[in-house]
Each structure stands twice: as structure tokens, then as C-alpha cells.
Write a protein that holds these residues in place. Structure first.
Motif, short mmCIF file in Angstrom:
data_model
loop_
_atom_site.label_atom_id
_atom_site.label_comp_id
_atom_site.label_asym_id
_atom_site.label_seq_id
_atom_site.Cartn_x
_atom_site.Cartn_y
_atom_site.Cartn_z
N SER A 140 -7.93 46.77 -31.93
CA SER A 140 -9.33 46.51 -31.46
C SER A 140 -9.46 46.52 -29.82
O SER A 140 -8.44 46.70 -29.22
CB SER A 140 -9.58 45.04 -31.72
OG SER A 140 -9.19 44.15 -30.77
N LEU A 193 -10.18 44.44 -27.48
CA LEU A 193 -9.73 43.33 -26.89
C LEU A 193 -8.10 43.39 -26.89
O LEU A 193 -7.31 43.05 -25.97
CB LEU A 193 -10.16 42.15 -27.60
CG LEU A 193 -11.67 41.63 -27.26
CD1 LEU A 193 -11.99 40.57 -28.05
CD2 LEU A 193 -11.50 41.27 -25.60
N SER A 231 -15.92 43.64 -23.82
CA SER A 231 -15.10 44.15 -24.88
C SER A 231 -15.41 43.18 -26.10
O SER A 231 -15.47 42.16 -26.14
CB SER A 231 -13.56 44.04 -24.42
OG SER A 231 -13.28 44.76 -23.21
N SER A 232 -15.11 44.13 -27.34
CA SER A 232 -15.05 43.26 -28.64
C SER A 232 -14.11 43.48 -29.38
O SER A 232 -13.02 44.02 -29.04
CB SER A 232 -16.51 43.83 -29.21
OG SER A 232 -16.16 45.17 -29.80
N THR A 233 -14.15 43.17 -30.68
CA THR A 233 -12.98 43.27 -31.68
C THR A 233 -13.34 44.50 -32.52
O THR A 233 -12.53 44.56 -33.28
CB THR A 233 -13.06 42.05 -32.68
OG1 THR A 233 -14.24 41.70 -33.17
CG2 THR A 233 -12.73 40.67 -32.00
N ARG A 234 -14.32 45.35 -31.98
CA ARG A 234 -14.49 46.59 -32.65
C ARG A 234 -13.32 47.48 -32.65
O ARG A 234 -12.35 47.38 -31.59
CB ARG A 234 -15.56 47.39 -32.14
CG ARG A 234 -15.81 48.72 -32.94
CD ARG A 234 -16.60 49.68 -32.09
NE ARG A 234 -16.70 51.01 -32.94
CZ ARG A 234 -15.94 51.97 -32.95
NH1 ARG A 234 -15.00 51.91 -32.11
NH2 ARG A 234 -16.17 53.04 -33.38
N SER A 278 -9.26 39.27 -33.34
CA SER A 278 -9.51 40.69 -33.85
C SER A 278 -9.33 40.45 -35.37
O SER A 278 -9.99 41.47 -36.08
CB SER A 278 -8.47 41.79 -32.99
OG SER A 278 -8.94 41.57 -31.56
N PHE A 318 -12.53 38.22 -36.84
CA PHE A 318 -13.80 38.44 -36.73
C PHE A 318 -14.16 39.87 -36.27
O PHE A 318 -14.20 40.15 -35.12
CB PHE A 318 -14.45 37.83 -35.49
CG PHE A 318 -14.32 36.13 -35.84
CD1 PHE A 318 -15.57 35.53 -36.57
CD2 PHE A 318 -13.15 35.12 -35.34
CE1 PHE A 318 -15.20 34.03 -36.84
CE2 PHE A 318 -13.13 33.99 -35.63
CZ PHE A 318 -14.12 33.23 -36.35
N ASN A 364 -16.05 43.19 -34.99
CA ASN A 364 -17.22 43.59 -34.25
C ASN A 364 -17.95 42.40 -33.36
O ASN A 364 -19.08 42.12 -33.60
CB ASN A 364 -18.47 44.13 -35.08
CG ASN A 364 -17.63 45.64 -35.59
OD1 ASN A 364 -17.08 46.50 -35.06
ND2 ASN A 364 -17.74 45.98 -36.94
N ILE A 365 -17.08 41.69 -32.74
CA ILE A 365 -17.69 40.52 -32.15
C ILE A 365 -17.16 40.45 -30.73
O ILE A 365 -15.98 40.66 -30.43
CB ILE A 365 -17.37 38.97 -32.89
CG1 ILE A 365 -18.62 38.04 -32.46
CG2 ILE A 365 -16.11 38.74 -32.33
CD1 ILE A 365 -18.43 37.00 -33.52
N ILE A 366 -17.70 39.94 -29.60
CA ILE A 366 -17.28 39.77 -28.37
C ILE A 366 -16.58 38.36 -28.22
O ILE A 366 -17.24 37.45 -28.83
CB ILE A 366 -18.48 40.11 -27.38
CG1 ILE A 366 -19.64 39.09 -27.34
CG2 ILE A 366 -18.74 41.45 -27.31
CD1 ILE A 366 -20.53 39.15 -26.12
N ALA A 367 -15.49 38.28 -27.57
CA ALA A 367 -14.76 37.04 -27.25
C ALA A 367 -14.31 37.13 -25.83
O ALA A 367 -13.95 38.13 -25.39
CB ALA A 367 -14.03 36.74 -28.38
#
Lengths: 381, 381
Positions: free
Chosen positions: A179, A181, A224-227, B196, B199, B201-204
Motif C-alpha cells: 500500500s 502507507l 497517503s492511503s491504503t490503496r 493496510s 481497510f 482504500n482509506i486514509i490514516a
């Protein structure tokens, strides 16, 4: 020059600005400006902090929990404390009441300088309601901070070097399936390990913004995301590193899998635009000349419709500061200025393309503080 | 309830506040407030963004580089764009000029609501100079945001759970000889890996503040540094985690090597004070009751001179927000409020002692969202 001498010099400089504008006392609330002049910076969320600069003395208005910290680090003659525990209910417990008293008493009749773009409307109103004339001092601090001294440049260079190390670690672990992140995290851990090994007892930190895929990379400014990185993604990875308060920025756009010829062409254009802008830099040229050098590369390729932002921004204590490299900024560059060079284009359906490097204006040109490889062939994974 | 319904509800609520105060249009500039009502949040440094709420329509004033992002996410009827590329020199390139036009035209004659504590003095002056009466809308947004809905509570609980996972990773790697920043980094990497995996496609993100040793731990609010943990250190480790914009806070004080009886006693007091405060919480009690419950524990031990801050603060979108658990805050707690409970004492020469947990007010009491062990025996390493 010692820290104390540097702060004395900055105080003298701001007092010259006060003199010129007829300001008797400045109230600083921006943490970066306050740090720049006083050497003290607090982590500040809900508790206001004000640094007061008069013609011949200085003071801090601070919450009780910053007392020891401020007394250790701040160049200030006096400290006014407000409390928030029942133990001290008989002392001053309200920031507003405390500042009112100071305005009525110590600052009676003073013309007050405020950072108009950075201070709150409520502080402005409070000062106004107490009958004080108000003038802007923000622009003077922006101008002072725009030209860095040797100590500031040293830390910016360290930040740049450390950001290269972080990027190297992120790229060393790059793979499709991780991802955004996680990509960031490899750089973070290497950065914090390296800075811990090299610099005892210092504060440091970082911020990252990684945008992967055609859709996200087309938007210049996202968290930044977990994409998860996927084959054929365009990825724009941005990192700022700070050490001892000073920052450098380092950004790379890279292409995964089998990019289209168009994507490679656009990234090459961004690289060329960045180089053109870098070549332009020396003392005496204008901020807008640097911006236009990048602009012309995109324009000649018929891509200038896809520019969404200026070529760069200053940095140092803040993420963004003067000089802003905009087509309409007549500011003349001087030795010791520091900024990013980061022209970009954002093409819906194809992706975003932008490298950013941090550059110092030298006596007869410029030098980078970030060196991570960025040629097209370095950016294909 | 869908996101769109939630935003509609919030918009209706803020329009009720406008109605009650005779405000015709609100200009929001705080990124958290704007996100709360519009669903859109930008990374904002040097480019102003304003969300305009009128009685029957809404609009965003945004820089060109946020256009696509805002159009995707923001609940707004109109978008006013300012540009910064030579390509668009003939369009609007100045935020101030653009806002002036909007104030003269679309908002002609309007009474304007501003977040007085959060908006800039220059925006206030600009609106004032255009002849608009100004009223504060900040307090209404604070009150709205203080009570969270189910969706907000869900994300705060996830943030709490993730913060526990991060602390577990940091503590699993704890050893004398590592730096504060390295201790933080173990938690960071585990956090970003976990979020990651769980979740897509999320921001964190996260923030840490670790203060080790007698001197640094005695100061409640410092950035993490490269100072190395040493035998017999007192360490206060603070972490906030956010996911999908919502935050939880998790802090633990721990003792390395062979702490003195006094240090163990003080940490036990901080633990007891936190428990006493937690027990007090239910709808109907006042913010000050919670603060005083913690205060009395320190007072009975003769240690109340060493309290430097309130017992806790609300959180959600912001690091600090209402309700502030202060001895003088008469605010009545309601179901759905969220705050930290973090009473502490700071004893020069001995160290600082504070745990922080995040708590939700429930129908008939409270529940924690952070559960990392914190008894004295858990905190000896």
C-alpha cells in the motif's frame, strides 16, 4: 555565530521593522515565527501562546504546562502563565483575561503589530476592542525568514540528505501489492533509525503524501492511503523531512509495470521542466523567471493546459513559505533562499507527473540538497 | 445513515444556528469544520480554502489544484477556482480578489458568520472592510462536533483499537539503548501494516510524542527526539492514531530498570486519578466533575501542586476539541461525547506521570476505546 547571537540579530531586525512601521509591540502567535525569533517552539493545539516583542523587552504568554520548557529555551524577559488546574484557581486561569490585562497595563497605548494572515480573528478583535491601532508585521517576518543563515542551511542540507536515505529505503522495498502507507513506512523507519544513529538528542520528523494510480496521482494534494500499488500504476511519492525544525522536500513520480508511451513522455516533460527551472536559478533572477522556465517546457509540448500549480515554494521552518515560484511573483531571488522546484502536469485518465527537489540559492547559482535519482530510466519499476 | 444524509443533517443544523443568530452566510476556513459539514478536506498550507454556506446554497473557494478533489468529495453547489499558472493568467489568480468579488456580488449585504478563533485576522478584516457585519459561528460548530454520531464513533473505536496495536508493537521492541523516535517507529510500521491489511482504500495516520528521562518527562508537551532510553528512565509515550479523519489517543508512562519508590508511587497516583475520573463519567455530570475526581486523588496525596494541565480534552477530527475537562467547565456531558482522560503530575527531578485513554460517553456511563494495559506492574520494564 551562537544561537543566542542569532536570536539577538533577528530581534534587532524585527525591531527595525517595528521602528519603520511605527509599531510599539508585536504579538506573535505563529509557532514558526515565534521559534524563529525566540528559539522556543511549543506543540500547540488548543492553548494559545503569544510572544510579545516590545522595543526594549520581550515576554511570553504561555499555559502552565509549557512553563519549564519555555523558561529553558525561550529568549524572553518575562513569562506570563495561565493555569488550568483547581490548585491554581486563584491565579490567572483565562488566556483572554491575562492578555487583556497585559494589553491594558504593559502595552497601554501601544500600536500593535500582528501576523494578519496567521493570527486569529479573535485575537485581532480583542486587541482592536482594547483600543490599540493594529498594523501587519507578517510580511516582515516572511521576508526575514526567506533568506536563511548558515546554521539554517546546514539543517536544511541534513534534512535533504536524510530524505534521500528515506526514499532509498522506500524504493528498495517497492513492490506491486504494497500500500501507499506501507511504501511510506519503509522510508520512515530508515529515517528515524538513521537520524537516531547520527544525531543524539535532537528532534526530527516527517510527512508523506503518496498518490498511486491514474486517478489519485492526477490530484496533486492527497493524504497517503491504503490503496495498493497495481501493475501499470503511476505513483507520485512526496516526502518532507525535518530535523531541528528545518525541512527539505523530496518527491518522485514513478511508473510500475508497463507504462504507456504517453505516460513516459509526460514524466520526461516534468523532468525536463524541472531541469529548465533549476538552470534558471541564481541571485538576481525573479521568482517568476524560474516558474516561466518550467512553463515553457510544458507549453512547447502543448501540455500547459494541464498545469495546476506554481513551480515551487520556499521552505524552512514551514511546509510552504516564500519565495513562491509563481508566474506573477516579481520577488528577486537572493543567496540563501531555499525552495522546492516541482513543476507538474496532471492529465485526467493518464496520471500526474511531478518531481520535487529542494534547492538553495548560492552566490552564483544554486545547489540541490536532495539528490535521489530521478531520470526517466530510474523511475521505471 | 448515508454520508450524504449525514452531511445534509449537519448543514440543516448549521442553518438553524445561522437563523438563530441572524447570519446570512458562513465562511468556514478550518479544515476540520469544513470537512465536518462538506465531506471534503484538503491538505492546506499556503493556499486558502473557504467553504461558503448560505441559507439555500453552498460553494467552495479553492485553488486549481484541489478542483478535481473537491468536485469529487465536497457537498457544494458551486466551485470558485483561483489559478496559479501563466496558462490561466486571464482567469482569477488571486484568492483575495476572488473572495472580494464573491462578497460584493453573491454575498452582497449578508451578515457573515466566521469561526473567530480559527479564521485569520486578514480574512476578518477583508470581510469587515467590505462592510459586512460579522458574528461568531465557531462556538456552534464546536457544540455540533462535540456530540458524535454512530459513524464517527465507529471510526474513533477503530482508531483506538489500532492505537493499541501500535503500542503493543512499540513495547514489544522496547529496550534500553533505543531512541524515542525508534520506539515510536515500531508502532508506526505495525500500525500502517495493519491498517493496510484491514481497510482498503482509506486514509490514516498518526502522531507521537515520546519524552524520556527525568527531565524530558517532566515537561508534558515535547516532540519525540533521538534521546536514547537509559536505565531508570521514566518515559511518557503519547500516540494519536487517525483513520478516515477520526482520532483516538493512547498514552502510557513506563519505568525502566529500577525506579525509585517515589516514582512508582507517583505513577500509581496518576493511574488512580485516571480511574477515579473514568468512574465519574456518565451523561448529566459536568466536565468539571470529571476533572475534580482526578484532582482529589492528587490532592489527598499532597501532590496537587504538581498538576500542570486539565484532566482531558475532547477529540474526533481535531487533536484537541470540546469537551475540555477543566475544573471551571460547567459543560454537561452527553451521550456520544468523546474525550481523553489523562490526569498527570510533573515533579522536577523525579519525572512526569500520565496515562491517557480515549473514552466515549454512553447512555448510562462510558466505554473506553483504548485498552492497552496500564497497571503499575504492566509499566515496569
Amino acid at each position: 555565530m551562537t544561537t543566542s547571537n542569532r536570536l539577538d540579530q533577528r530581534l534587532a531586525q524585527i525591531r527595525q521593522c517595528m521602528e519603520a512601521k511605527g509599531i510599539d509591540a508585536v504579538l506573535l502567535t505563529d509557532p514558526n515565527n515565534s521559534y524563529y525569533v525566540s528559539g522556543f517552539r511549543a506543540i500547540s493545539y488548543s492553548r494559545p501562546i503569544v510572544y510579545i516583542i516590545q522595543r526594549d523587552e520581550t515576554a511570553y504568554v504561555i499555559p502552565d504546562l509549557e512553563k519549564e520548557h519555555a523558561e529553558q529555551e525561550a529568549a524572553a524577559d518575562d513569562f506570563f502563565i495561565y493555569h488550568e488546574s483547581a490548585q491554581y484557581a486563584e491565579r490567572e486561569t483565562s488566556f483572554t483575561a491575562l492578555l487583556n490585562t497585559i494589553l491594558e497595563d504593559r502595552l497601554k497605548g501601544c500600536v500593535i503589530g500582528l501576523e494578519m494572515d496567521l493570527t486569529s480573528a479573535s485575537l485581532y478583535q480583542l486587541v482592536k476592542d482594547m483600543g490599540h491601532p493594529i498594523k501587519d508585521i507578517g510580511e516582515d517576518l516572511i521576508a526575514m525568514r526567506a533568506v536563511k543563515d548558515d546554521d539554517e542551511l546546514y539543517w536544511i542540507e541534513q534534512a535533504g540528505r536524510l530524505s534521500d536515505i528515506a526514499l532509498e529505503a522506500s524504493f528498495a522495498h517497492l513492490n506491486s501489492g504494497m500500500s501507499e502507507l506501507e511504501f511510506d513506512a519503509y522510508g520512515d523507519r530508515k529515517l528515524l533509525q538513521t537520524v537516531s544513529e547520527e544525531f543524539p538528542n535532537i528532534i526530527a520528523g516527517f510527512e508523506n503524501w503518496t498518490c498511486s494510480g491514474v486517478e489519485r496521482s492526477s490530484q496533486p494534494h492527497l493524504y497517503s492511503s491504503t490503496r495498493v500499488f497495481m501493475d501499470n500504476d503511476v505513483v507520485v511519492h512526496s516526502r518532507q523531512v525535518w530535523i531541528n525544525q528545518y525541512r527539505a522536500e523530496n518527491e518522485r513520480t514513478f511508473l510500475l509495470g508497463e507504462p504507456t508511451d504517453q505516460q513516459k513522455h509526460y514524466l520526461q516533460l516534468a523532468i525536463d521542466a524541472q531541469k529548465a527551472a533549476m538552470k534558471t536559478v541564481r541571485p538576481g533572477v525573479k521568482a517568476k523567471d524560474v516558474d516561466m522556465a518550467a512553463f515553457r517546457v510544458f507549453e512547447q509540448a502543448g501540455m500547459s493546459d494541464y498545469i495546476q500549480h506554481r513551480t515551487g515554494h520556499g521552505l524552512g521552518l514551514s511546509e510552504h513559505e516564500e519565495p513562491y515560484l509563481r508566474f506573477d511573483n516579481d520577488l528577486v531571488l537572493q543567496e540563501g533562499m531555499v525552495y522546492t522546484i516541482e513543476p507538474g502536469i496532471y492529465v485526467p485518465g493518464t496520471g500526474g507527473f511531478r518531481h520535487s527537489d529542494t534547492v538553495i540559492v548560492t552566490k552564483d547559482g544554486s545547489r540541490r540538497v536532495t539528490y535521489f535519482p530521478g531520470e526517466l530510466e530510474d523511475m521505471l519499476f
